[in-house]
Design a protein around this motif. Sequence first.
Motif, PDB file in Angstrom:
ATOM      1  N   ILE A   1      15.205  13.508   2.139  1.00 56.10           N
ATOM      2  CA  ILE A   1      13.748  13.370   2.030  1.00 56.10           C
ATOM      3  C   ILE A   1      13.198  14.376   1.028  1.00 56.10           C
ATOM      4  N   ASP A   2      13.682  15.614   1.085  1.00 58.29           N
ATOM      5  CA  ASP A   2      13.227  16.623   0.124  1.00 58.29           C
ATOM      6  C   ASP A   2      13.463  16.168  -1.317  1.00 58.29           C
ATOM      7  N   HIS A   3      14.574  15.484  -1.537  1.00 59.94           N
ATOM      8  CA  HIS A   3      14.944  15.075  -2.898  1.00 59.94           C
ATOM      9  C   HIS A   3      14.135  13.872  -3.388  1.00 59.94           C
ATOM     10  N   TYR A   4      13.918  12.908  -2.506  1.00 61.40           N
ATOM     11  CA  TYR A   4      13.337  11.630  -2.942  1.00 61.40           C
ATOM     12  C   TYR A   4      11.860  11.428  -2.564  1.00 61.40           C
ATOM     13  N   SER A   5      11.383  12.131  -1.568  1.00 60.54           N
ATOM     14  CA  SER A   5      10.008  11.909  -1.130  1.00 60.54           C
ATOM     15  C   SER A   5       9.008  12.297  -2.205  1.00 60.54           C
ATOM     16  N   THR A   6       7.910  11.565  -2.260  1.00 60.41           N
ATOM     17  CA  THR A   6       6.825  11.895  -3.188  1.00 60.41           C
ATOM     18  C   THR A   6       5.768  12.775  -2.532  1.00 60.41           C
ATOM     19  N   GLY A   7       6.043  13.236  -1.318  1.00 58.68           N
ATOM     20  CA  GLY A   7       5.117  14.134  -0.649  1.00 58.68           C
ATOM     21  C   GLY A   7       3.919  13.451  -0.037  1.00 58.68           C
ATOM     22  N   HIS A   8       4.054  12.166   0.231  1.00 55.01           N
ATOM     23  CA  HIS A   8       2.941  11.381   0.799  1.00 55.01           C
ATOM     24  C   HIS A   8       3.006  11.398   2.327  1.00 55.01           C
ATOM     25  N   SER A   9       3.864  10.557   2.915  1.00 57.40           N
ATOM     26  CA  SER A   9       3.978  10.434   4.373  1.00 57.40           C
ATOM     27  C   SER A   9       5.430  10.190   4.757  1.00 57.40           C
ATOM     28  N   ASP A  10       5.923  10.978   5.690  1.00 56.41           N
ATOM     29  CA  ASP A  10       7.294  10.818   6.176  1.00 56.41           C
ATOM     30  C   ASP A  10       7.307  10.962   7.685  1.00 56.41           C
TER      31      ASP A  10
ATOM     32  N   VAL B   1       0.833  -1.213   0.000  1.00 55.21           N
ATOM     33  CA  VAL B   1       0.000   0.000   0.000  1.00 55.21           C
ATOM     34  C   VAL B   1       0.861   1.255   0.000  1.00 55.21           C
ATOM     35  N   CYS B   2       0.247   2.384  -0.371  1.00 50.97           N
ATOM     36  CA  CYS B   2       1.030   3.598  -0.615  1.00 50.97           C
ATOM     37  C   CYS B   2       1.570   4.249   0.647  1.00 50.97           C
ATOM     38  N   ASN B   3       1.033   3.906   1.831  1.00 54.53           N
ATOM     39  CA  ASN B   3       1.570   4.501   3.057  1.00 54.53           C
ATOM     40  C   ASN B   3       2.582   3.594   3.760  1.00 54.53           C
ATOM     41  N   ALA B   4       2.988   2.513   3.089  1.00 53.49           N
ATOM     42  CA  ALA B   4       4.039   1.646   3.637  1.00 53.49           C
ATOM     43  C   ALA B   4       5.401   2.331   3.495  1.00 53.49           C
ATOM     44  N   LEU B   5       6.299   2.058   4.431  1.00 49.63           N
ATOM     45  CA  LEU B   5       7.641   2.631   4.371  1.00 49.63           C
ATOM     46  C   LEU B   5       8.432   2.029   3.215  1.00 49.63           C
ATOM     47  N   GLU B   6       9.197   2.880   2.551  1.00 50.83           N
ATOM     48  CA  GLU B   6      10.069   2.426   1.472  1.00 50.83           C
ATOM     49  C   GLU B   6      11.539   2.765   1.729  1.00 50.83           C
ATOM     50  N   SER B   7      11.797   3.748   2.621  1.00 47.68           N
ATOM     51  CA  SER B   7      13.173   4.201   2.857  1.00 47.68           C
ATOM     52  C   SER B   7      13.411   4.430   4.344  1.00 47.68           C
ATOM     53  N   LEU B   8      14.602   4.034   4.794  1.00 43.10           N
ATOM     54  CA  LEU B   8      15.020   4.219   6.180  1.00 43.10           C
ATOM     55  C   LEU B   8      16.292   5.046   6.207  1.00 43.10           C
ATOM     56  N   LEU B   9      16.308   6.101   7.022  1.00 42.55           N
ATOM     57  CA  LEU B   9      17.491   6.932   7.233  1.00 42.55           C
ATOM     58  C   LEU B   9      17.911   6.821   8.695  1.00 42.55           C
TER      59      LEU B   9
ATOM     60  N   ASN C   1       7.916  21.067  10.601  1.00 40.02           N
ATOM     61  CA  ASN C   1       7.929  22.291   9.789  1.00 40.02           C
ATOM     62  C   ASN C   1       8.721  22.121   8.494  1.00 40.02           C
ATOM     63  N   ASP C   2       9.802  21.350   8.546  1.00 36.98           N
ATOM     64  CA  ASP C   2      10.714  21.260   7.403  1.00 36.98           C
ATOM     65  C   ASP C   2      10.237  20.306   6.317  1.00 36.98           C
ATOM     66  N   ILE C   3       9.467  19.277   6.681  1.00 37.04           N
ATOM     67  CA  ILE C   3       9.019  18.283   5.701  1.00 37.04           C
ATOM     68  C   ILE C   3       7.692  18.710   5.093  1.00 37.04           C
ATOM     69  N   ASP C   4       7.681  18.872   3.780  1.00 41.61           N
ATOM     70  CA  ASP C   4       6.483  19.357   3.085  1.00 41.61           C
ATOM     71  C   ASP C   4       5.735  18.202   2.434  1.00 41.61           C
TER      72      ASP C   4
ATOM     73  N   ALA D   1      20.352  17.744   8.943  1.00 43.30           N
ATOM     74  CA  ALA D   1      20.292  18.506   7.702  1.00 43.30           C
ATOM     75  C   ALA D   1      20.360  17.587   6.484  1.00 43.30           C
ATOM     76  N   GLU D   2      21.224  16.573   6.541  1.00 46.34           N
ATOM     77  CA  GLU D   2      21.327  15.648   5.407  1.00 46.34           C
ATOM     78  C   GLU D   2      20.064  14.804   5.285  1.00 46.34           C
ATOM     79  N   ALA D   3      19.489  14.437   6.415  1.00 43.13           N
ATOM     80  CA  ALA D   3      18.244  13.656   6.374  1.00 43.13           C
ATOM     81  C   ALA D   3      17.137  14.452   5.694  1.00 43.13           C
ATOM     82  N   ILE D   4      16.997  15.722   6.064  1.00 42.01           N
ATOM     83  CA  ILE D   4      15.967  16.564   5.460  1.00 42.01           C
ATOM     84  C   ILE D   4      16.225  16.726   3.962  1.00 42.01           C
ATOM     85  N   ALA D   5      17.486  16.944   3.605  1.00 40.95           N
ATOM     86  CA  ALA D   5      17.823  17.106   2.191  1.00 40.95           C
ATOM     87  C   ALA D   5      17.495  15.844   1.393  1.00 40.95           C
TER      88      ALA D   5
END
Length: 419
Positions: free
Chosen positions: A335-344, A258-266, A359-362, A329-333
């Motif tokens: 996520i900003d680069h790879y996230s599809t804007g769904h759930s983080d 499903v689309c809200n399943a985790l795909e990446s771990l930092l 605030n930082d994750i859009d 800072a690297e974690a946010i960068a």
Amino acid sequence: MDEMNQTLAKIGKEAKGAAKLLRTASTQEKNEALLHIAEALTSQKETILKANEKDRKNAKANGLTDAMIERLTVNEKRIEGMQVGLRQMVSLPDPTMKTDTQWVNEQGLRISRRRVPLGVIGIIYESRPNVTVDASGLCLKAGNAVILRGGKEALESNQAIIQAIQLGLERSSLPVTSVQLITDPSRELATQFMQFNECVDCLIPRGGAGLIQAVVKNATIPVIETGTGNCHLYVHETADLEMAAAILINGKTQRPSVCNALESLLVDKKIAETALPLLGNKLREAAVEVRGDEQTVSLVAQAIPASEEDYATEFLDDIISVKVVEDYAEAIAHIDHYSTGHSDAIVTKDYQVAQDFLNDIDSAAVYVNASTRFTDGEMFGFGGEIGISTQKLHARGPMGLEALTSYKYVIEGEGQIRE
């Protein structure tokens, strides 16, 4: 006009007619229809289960993954879940009975902004037959007619479910044509449907990235983009690792398709040598394949090197990408680069870091110390969902009843004219 067009034209004309009646249907009429549909799912349960068994056999023969077959599966528990969702919708306020705001202007006009249905909603979706019920129920409660076009892999199941829905509608005062299914799985007809502006007011795709992009590219009807979920979990250096492990395993394995399943771990570098062996063991025990960076591969048994593409992929399977990050800072960068804007999500004990992350994750849904699996209309109290919007116009996140409405302005006067 060829046969396909004639079929689509007939469906569209009937949906338009139904939408006109639904626009003025009372809350009681809509609620009674939902309850009749819930009852019909019980009376038609064996038919639905047999149809789904046929779909699953075909899916297995066609080489679909276990995760995708799980997504396709309908069982007694899931039918009960569909019925629970319908009954929840009955208990929710009718969005079309709502006035958002009201005021009187300088000329003495009373101006109100009232909620109204969108009209005819088209939904194109893959695999999950429960969407057939969720989408139909939500559209009806919000006063909309709906035309559904499911994937060919779930055609037998969807036809059986639609028969049950229409049986429920026959027992109600709402038109049977309020809910219709396109049974022709051809791409040609799907493209025609995406461009059926004469009869469809809004199009909602639900499925993988390929389906969603095909709809966005080909549709001339307004589209609400939903779904693709490259969802991240960031384990901060202050994280409770047992909590992180529980959230990770739940987010990745409870329903990997499903689309809200985790795909990446930092994981923060400061705790990587402690955290990664623990988290890696939990993933291995759950039969999840780990694809990671160099440090991850050195710390997690059986991990394999990740490619750039892996960090951008929505696997929808028992696979996860893992990366050690230098700091917040690297974690946010990343996520900003790879996230599809769904759930983080983040796991942290640091209150300020948690607030900064929010605030930082859009993204449409942002979590602190909780699983991304909660991004769901039912979990949010919406009585199911029509989809999870990853765009920002009109609707965002789990789309419940209000997201299936627009509004109009109602102006009441006493003979005023403008000078």
